[in-house]
Design a protein around this motif. Structure first.
Motif, PDB file in Angstrom:
ATOM      1  N   ASN A 280       0.811  -1.221   0.000  1.00 20.76           N
ATOM      2  CA  ASN A 280       0.000   0.000   0.000  1.00 20.76           C
ATOM      3  C   ASN A 280       0.843   1.269   0.000  1.00 20.76           C
ATOM      4  OD1 ASN A 280      -2.581  -1.327   0.084  1.00 20.76           O
ATOM      5  ND2 ASN A 280      -2.205  -1.758   2.256  1.00 20.76           N
ATOM      6  N   VAL A 281       1.897   1.240  -0.819  1.00 21.12           N
ATOM      7  CA  VAL A 281       2.750   2.421  -0.938  1.00 21.12           C
ATOM      8  C   VAL A 281       2.020   3.491  -1.739  1.00 21.12           C
ATOM      9  CG1 VAL A 281       4.921   3.289  -1.902  1.00 21.12           C
ATOM     10  CG2 VAL A 281       4.857   1.061  -0.765  1.00 21.12           C
ATOM     11  N   ASN A 282       2.172   4.737  -1.322  1.00 22.22           N
ATOM     12  CA  ASN A 282       1.579   5.854  -2.044  1.00 22.22           C
ATOM     13  C   ASN A 282       2.022   5.836  -3.502  1.00 22.22           C
ATOM     14  OD1 ASN A 282       1.579   8.698  -3.151  1.00 22.22           O
ATOM     15  ND2 ASN A 282       0.558   9.073  -1.201  1.00 22.22           N
TER      16      ASN A 282
ATOM     17  N   SER B  83       4.951   8.022  -4.347  1.00 20.87           N
ATOM     18  CA  SER B  83       6.215   7.476  -3.845  1.00 20.87           C
ATOM     19  C   SER B  83       6.687   6.335  -4.732  1.00 20.87           C
ATOM     20  CB  SER B  83       6.038   6.977  -2.409  1.00 20.87           C
ATOM     21  OG  SER B  83       5.622   8.019  -1.554  1.00 20.87           O
ATOM     22  N   GLU B  84       5.737   5.597  -5.302  1.00 27.97           N
ATOM     23  CA  GLU B  84       6.070   4.493  -6.201  1.00 27.97           C
ATOM     24  C   GLU B  84       6.878   4.988  -7.392  1.00 27.97           C
ATOM     25  OE1 GLU B  84       3.440   1.554  -9.014  1.00 27.97           O
ATOM     26  OE2 GLU B  84       2.719   1.918  -6.975  1.00 27.97           O
TER      27      GLU B  84
END
Length: 315
Positions: A283-285, A288-289
């Motif tokens: 569940n990385v933003n 940010s990915e």
């Protein structure tokens, strides 16, 4: 950087892929489940098919910014054909012919009119995308039969159809590049087009065929995407050109042309796929990915630069 002197580019990519998988698996146990690994293959296959065509284009010293738009317009033709009652194979053929035709236009502009690939394919990107929206009025085409959706949803012997199509496309392009004279022509054209002319290579014809192949593969990727989503959308494929270019560059293909391998591209595609899948599981933003992807690509380019300096010094 001495640490890079022990490895060639293929080894570095394998180490990077293995390291990313270990990190993802340690942070999220679901990563190493069979269902998720198959999902990584399925997700990577669409951009992977496009990346095969992009590899060939970059080997000629060119670029194709239109692959996402070509994908969209091609599958809209197939979707419309399917909706009129034509059999699925005929609808698929409509998409592939459309993709090859749009690729031919790109190739004609680059090879015969001698226009910069960036300008030609940027123009095609806008033309094909705009035509997609005009053709549908901005509305998606949905609700296809099971056979039409097979390239995106089928499973054979437990392997997703997209992964099988990716594998088949890889074999075909590999044979063309590594087992046929055309592959040598592609690399010679990218390395030194003037010398290629002097050795009797049909440089314009070679470049044209490369763009036709890229358009064809973009259309195939589109069939996989529309089958998976059960929806042909005029906005489909946005940003796919950057994903494909990133995978190809990460795989070690040189922007100057003539140097690169399909095996490197496959590793680049898998690295990008593992990154996306792992960050989705965590569940990385999404913003940010993109940063993480950029850092990985930059690190790979630094490593390639170190390897290049090593080889020149050794020479």
């Amino acid at each position: 950087m001495p640490i890079f002197r022990r490895f060639d580019s293929r080894t570095l990519l394998l180490l990077l892929l293995g390291g990313l998988m270990l990190v993802a698996g340690s942070l999220e146990p679901r990563f190493f489940t069979g269902a998720n690994l198959l999902n990584v293959l399925r997700q990577s296959s669409i951009i992977g098919v496009i990346s095969l065509g992009m590899t060939v284009i970059i080997l000629t010293g060119g670029i194709d910014l239109s692959v996402g738009s070509v994908l969209s317009l091609s599958v809209l033709f197939a979707a419309s054909a399917s909706k009129t009652g034509l059999p699925a194979p005929v609808a698929w053929a409509c998409a592939l012919l459309a993709g090859a035709g749009l690729g031919w236009v790109n190739g004609f502009g680059v090879s015969r009119l001698r226009l910069p690939p960036f300008i030609v394919t940027l123009g095609m990107m806008g033309f094909a995308r705009g035509l997609s929206f005009i053709y549908t009025g901005g509305a998606p085409i949905t609700g296809f039969d099971a056979l039409f959706r097979l390239p995106g949803t089928g499973v054979f012997a437990g392997i997703p159809a997209p992964a099988l199509l990716f594998g088949a496309a890889f074999i075909i392009v590999f044979v063309l590049l590594e087992r046929c004279p055309w592959g040598e022509h592609i690399r010679n054209t990218g390395s030194n087009p003037v010398a290629a002319w002097g050795s009797g290579i049909d440089v314009p014809g070679t470049i044209s065929k490369a763009y036709v192949l890229c358009g064809l593969l973009s259309a195939l990727a589109g069939l996989m995407l529309v089958g998976r989503l059960d929806s042909a959308q005029p906005g489909a494929g946005v940003g796919y050109e950057f994903g494909a270019i990133a995978a190809v560059v990460l795989g070690g293909t040189s922007f100057s042309g003539g140097k690169g391998t399909l095996a490197g591209t496959i590793l680049g595609v898998l690295i990008m796929g593992v990154l996306e899948n792992g960050m989705n599981l965590l569940n990385v933003n999404p913003f940010s990915e993109q940063v993480v992807k950029g850092v990985v690509i930059a690190a790979a380019l630094v490593a390639y630069g170190s390897l290049g300096r090593k080889s020149r010094t050794a020479g």
